[in-house]
Write a protein that holds these residues in place. Structure first.
Motif, short mmCIF file in Angstrom:
data_model
loop_
_atom_site.label_atom_id
_atom_site.label_comp_id
_atom_site.label_asym_id
_atom_site.label_seq_id
_atom_site.Cartn_x
_atom_site.Cartn_y
_atom_site.Cartn_z
N PRO A 63 -4.46 21.34 -23.97
CA PRO A 63 -3.24 22.05 -23.56
C PRO A 63 -3.28 22.56 -22.12
O PRO A 63 -2.26 22.56 -21.43
N ILE A 64 -4.46 22.99 -21.66
CA ILE A 64 -4.58 23.41 -20.26
C ILE A 64 -4.31 22.23 -19.33
O ILE A 64 -3.60 22.36 -18.31
N GLY A 65 -4.85 21.07 -19.68
CA GLY A 65 -4.59 19.87 -18.89
C GLY A 65 -3.12 19.51 -18.89
O GLY A 65 -2.56 19.11 -17.85
N ILE A 66 -2.47 19.64 -20.05
CA ILE A 66 -1.03 19.37 -20.13
C ILE A 66 -0.26 20.32 -19.23
O ILE A 66 0.68 19.91 -18.52
N SER A 67 -0.63 21.59 -19.25
CA SER A 67 0.04 22.58 -18.41
C SER A 67 -0.09 22.24 -16.94
O SER A 67 0.87 22.35 -16.16
N ILE A 68 -1.29 21.83 -16.53
CA ILE A 68 -1.51 21.44 -15.13
C ILE A 68 -0.63 20.23 -14.79
O ILE A 68 0.00 20.18 -13.73
N GLY A 69 -0.60 19.25 -15.70
CA GLY A 69 0.22 18.07 -15.48
C GLY A 69 1.70 18.40 -15.35
O GLY A 69 2.40 17.85 -14.49
N MET A 70 2.17 19.31 -16.20
CA MET A 70 3.58 19.73 -16.12
C MET A 70 3.87 20.42 -14.80
O MET A 70 4.95 20.26 -14.22
N GLY A 71 2.90 21.18 -14.30
CA GLY A 71 3.10 21.91 -13.06
C GLY A 71 3.17 21.03 -11.83
O GLY A 71 3.86 21.36 -10.85
N ILE A 72 2.44 19.89 -11.87
CA ILE A 72 2.39 19.02 -10.68
C ILE A 72 3.18 17.73 -10.87
O ILE A 72 3.12 16.85 -10.00
N ALA A 73 3.92 17.61 -11.97
CA ALA A 73 4.57 16.34 -12.31
C ALA A 73 5.49 15.82 -11.21
O ALA A 73 5.52 14.62 -10.93
N ASN A 74 6.23 16.72 -10.57
CA ASN A 74 7.21 16.28 -9.57
C ASN A 74 6.59 15.89 -8.24
O ASN A 74 7.23 15.23 -7.41
N SER A 75 5.35 16.28 -8.00
CA SER A 75 4.69 15.96 -6.72
C SER A 75 3.41 15.15 -6.91
O SER A 75 2.69 14.89 -5.94
N TYR A 76 3.13 14.74 -8.13
CA TYR A 76 1.86 14.08 -8.45
C TYR A 76 1.81 12.68 -7.85
O TYR A 76 2.71 11.86 -8.07
N GLN A 77 0.79 12.41 -7.08
CA GLN A 77 0.55 11.09 -6.51
C GLN A 77 -0.62 10.44 -7.23
O GLN A 77 -1.78 10.68 -6.92
N GLU A 78 -0.30 9.64 -8.20
CA GLU A 78 -1.32 9.06 -9.08
C GLU A 78 -2.33 8.22 -8.32
O GLU A 78 -3.52 8.19 -8.67
N ASN A 79 -1.89 7.52 -7.28
CA ASN A 79 -2.77 6.60 -6.55
C ASN A 79 -3.22 7.14 -5.21
O ASN A 79 -3.67 6.36 -4.35
N SER A 80 -3.12 8.43 -5.02
CA SER A 80 -3.65 9.01 -3.77
C SER A 80 -5.18 8.98 -3.82
O SER A 80 -5.79 8.94 -4.90
N MET A 123 0.81 -1.21 0.00
CA MET A 123 0.00 0.00 0.00
C MET A 123 0.85 1.27 0.00
O MET A 123 0.35 2.36 -0.20
N SER A 124 2.17 1.11 0.25
CA SER A 124 3.02 2.29 0.27
C SER A 124 3.08 2.96 -1.10
O SER A 124 3.31 4.17 -1.20
N SER A 125 2.84 2.19 -2.16
CA SER A 125 2.86 2.75 -3.51
C SER A 125 1.70 3.72 -3.73
O SER A 125 1.71 4.51 -4.66
N CYS A 126 0.69 3.66 -2.87
CA CYS A 126 -0.46 4.53 -3.02
C CYS A 126 -0.12 5.99 -2.76
O CYS A 126 -0.81 6.89 -3.23
N TYR A 127 0.95 6.22 -2.01
CA TYR A 127 1.28 7.60 -1.62
C TYR A 127 2.67 8.02 -2.05
O TYR A 127 3.19 9.03 -1.61
N SER A 128 3.30 7.23 -2.91
CA SER A 128 4.64 7.58 -3.38
C SER A 128 4.54 8.50 -4.59
O SER A 128 3.67 8.35 -5.43
N THR A 129 5.46 9.46 -4.65
CA THR A 129 5.52 10.36 -5.80
C THR A 129 6.43 9.74 -6.86
O THR A 129 7.28 8.91 -6.57
N GLN A 130 6.23 10.17 -8.11
CA GLN A 130 6.99 9.61 -9.21
C GLN A 130 8.38 10.26 -9.26
O GLN A 130 8.54 11.45 -9.07
N THR A 131 9.39 9.45 -9.50
CA THR A 131 10.74 9.97 -9.69
C THR A 131 11.22 9.54 -11.07
O THR A 131 11.28 8.35 -11.38
#
Length: 328
Positions: free
Chosen positions: A245-262, A1-9
């Motif tokens: 493109p707005i969605g892409i911009s949001i994704g680029m902005g949160i890419a380093n902290s995005y928790q896909e499985n939160s 379950m730890s993968s649920c809260y890990s950020t992508q590197t």
């Protein structure tokens, strides 16, 4: 379950994402603008078969997007093992239920609007004879029965005009509903591209270029047929072109902290995917496919070869978009 809260590197290629953003912006704009330009400038002499084929292909793309691209991730996200017990065991079909609720809500909205519009038209038709109760001088010498026969003929023309007005309002409402469904979906897929990298990014980017052009063509077709004013038409084209493109911009902005499985991410994406899927499925099957093809007297009265050739493009669009569903 730890993968649920890990950020992508990962090694994030910002330049590639910026290039993808502008490429998809151009592709979306081109796909939406083409049918609008063809409608407004007949001198371009784009063959009607090409426009009908593009419309049919786009319709297939929209239907497949709802069934293949939106509904499965809605169900998957809202039954993910990282979510609380209710989502994983008590009711693991919540994504489909959200899509169903969205589809029925759109039907209710459309039906309510139609009922209100029809009552307004009926009220107008009832009141109209009282507004013109003076008998023209050339009819005063006629008998009463002849006069009453003549007046409804004048009212019939007005009645037919208001029915045409109702059809125009319904088509405009269809375009607005269509844009609503596509908006959620476009932002979500843009966000997914914005946070992706490597081979996933390349595959998803290629799929979205194809998807955005032909979905845009379907939107552009409905916008052109609704005959909005030039500024509203331009506004709708720009809205669709900018959503991903707005969605892409949001994704680029949160890419380093995005928790896909939160929990927040899964529930948000699942609900938005479900709402988008329900709207696109209803719009694609009921509005686009039925309105443009199944019950379109102009279309069904064409020769059989033309009819089935165009319907073949509906299937082709749906098949191609379903295949792309393996990667996007």
């Amino acid at each position: 379950m730890s993968s649920c809260y890990s950020t992508q590197t990962f090694n994030y290629n910002e330049a590639a994402h910026i290039g993808a953003l502008f490429t998809i912006l151009f592709t979306s704009f081109a796909g939406t603008s083409l049918p609008v330009v063809a409608k407004r400038y007949p001198s371009l002499r784009i063959p009607s078969f090409a426009l009908d084929a593009g419309r049919a292909f786009g319709t297939g793309v929209v239907i497949a997007t709802g069934f293949v691209h939106m509904l499965p991730p809605a169900i998957t996200n809202l039954s993910n093992q990282c979510l609380p017990y209710f989502f994983t065991n008590t009711y693991n079909s919540l994504g489909a239920a959200v899509a169903l609720a969205a589809a029925l809500s759109i039907q209710l909205l459309e039906m309510s609007s139609t009922v209100i519009l029809n009552r307004m038209i009926s009220k107008r038709n009832i009141q109209q004879p009282t507004d013109n109760c003076e008998i023209p001088s050339n009819l005063q010498s006629l008998s009463t029965d002849k006069v009453t026969t003549a007046v409804p003929l004048l009212d019939q023309s007005s009645y037919e005009t208001t029915i045409a007005t109702a059809s125009g309002y319904k088509l405009k409402m269809l375009v607005i509903i269509f844009e609503m469904g596509v908006a959620f979906h476009s932002v979500i897929i843009g966000l997914n591209l914005g946070v992706s990298t490597g081979s996933t990014f390349r595959t998803l980017f290629a799929a979205l270029v194809f998807h955005q052009f032909f979905e845009g063509f379907a939107i552009g077709t409905t916008v052109s047929e609704a005959q909005f004013g030039i500024w509203i038409t331009v506004f709708m084209i720009l809205c669709y072109s900018l959503e991903t493109p707005i969605g892409i911009s949001i994704g680029m902005g949160i890419a380093n902290s995005y928790q896909e499985n939160s929990t927040a991410s899964l529930i948000t994406r699942g609900i938005l995917d479900g709402v988008s899927g329900g709207i696109l499925i209803y719009t694609g099957l009921v509005e686009l496919l039925t309105y443009w093809f199944t019950r379109n007297s102009h279309f069904v009265n064409r020769n059989s070869l033309y009819i089935f050739s165009i319907i073949g493009f509906v299937w082709l669009g749906a098949i191609c978009m379903s295949i792309i569903g393996a990667w996007a």
